[in-house]
Write an enzyme that holds these catalytic residues in place. Structure first.
Site, PDB file in Angstrom:
ATOM      1  N   CYS A 163       0.846  -1.189   0.000  1.00  0.00           N
ATOM      2  CA  CYS A 163       0.000   0.000   0.000  1.00  0.00           C
ATOM      3  C   CYS A 163       0.888   1.247   0.000  1.00  0.00           C
ATOM      4  O   CYS A 163       1.777   1.366   0.845  1.00  0.00           O
ATOM      5  CB  CYS A 163      -0.918  -0.002   1.215  1.00  0.00           C
ATOM      6  SG  CYS A 163      -1.918   1.497   1.371  1.00  0.00           S
ATOM      7  N   ASP A 218      -0.339  -5.937   0.667  1.00  0.00           N
ATOM      8  CA  ASP A 218      -1.653  -6.305   0.140  1.00  0.00           C
ATOM      9  C   ASP A 218      -1.483  -7.622  -0.598  1.00  0.00           C
ATOM     10  O   ASP A 218      -0.639  -7.740  -1.488  1.00  0.00           O
ATOM     11  CB  ASP A 218      -2.173  -5.236  -0.834  1.00  0.00           C
ATOM     12  CG  ASP A 218      -2.549  -3.953  -0.133  1.00  0.00           C
ATOM     13  OD1 ASP A 218      -3.175  -4.028   0.929  1.00  0.00           O
ATOM     14  OD2 ASP A 218      -2.225  -2.879  -0.666  1.00  0.00           O
TER      15      ASP A 218
END
Length: 99
Positions: free
Chosen positions: A6, A13
């Site tokens: 991120c 992620d």
């Protein structure tokens, strides 16, 4: 398994990536190395999918291409961005069991 980071929080992620492709033969090992390279990539989900799509279009020159990423849910929201050449649609369901 696709992993990126991120750009806001720096947190990882996790997701799955699906590539549907028609055209000249693609080097699967090279594609895998390329996707593994996203482990250090810091960008939003949609931008990662766009990046993969445009790179594959430029390098492999397919006649048809679909790139779909199914990320693990965050905040109760499904995150499944996709990009395709005209006429292709993503498979249903857009959610995986671990989402």
């Amino acid at each position: 398994m696709l992993k990126s980071n991120c750009p806001v929080t720096g947190q990882p992620d996790w997701g799955s990536v699906l590539v549907r492709y028609k055209g000249p033969k693609i080097d699967r090992e090279g594609l895998l190395r390329y996707l593994i390279g996203f482990r250090q990539h810091q960008d939003f989900h949609e931008h990662c999918v766009e990046h993969i799509f445009t790179d594959l279009m430029a390098q492999a020159k397919p006649t048809q291409l679909l790139v779909l990423a199914r990320y693990v849910r965050r905040g109760g929201l499904d995150i499944s961005p996709w990009r395709a050449t005209p006429g292709l649609t993503p498979p249903t369901p857009l959610r995986l069991a671990r989402q």
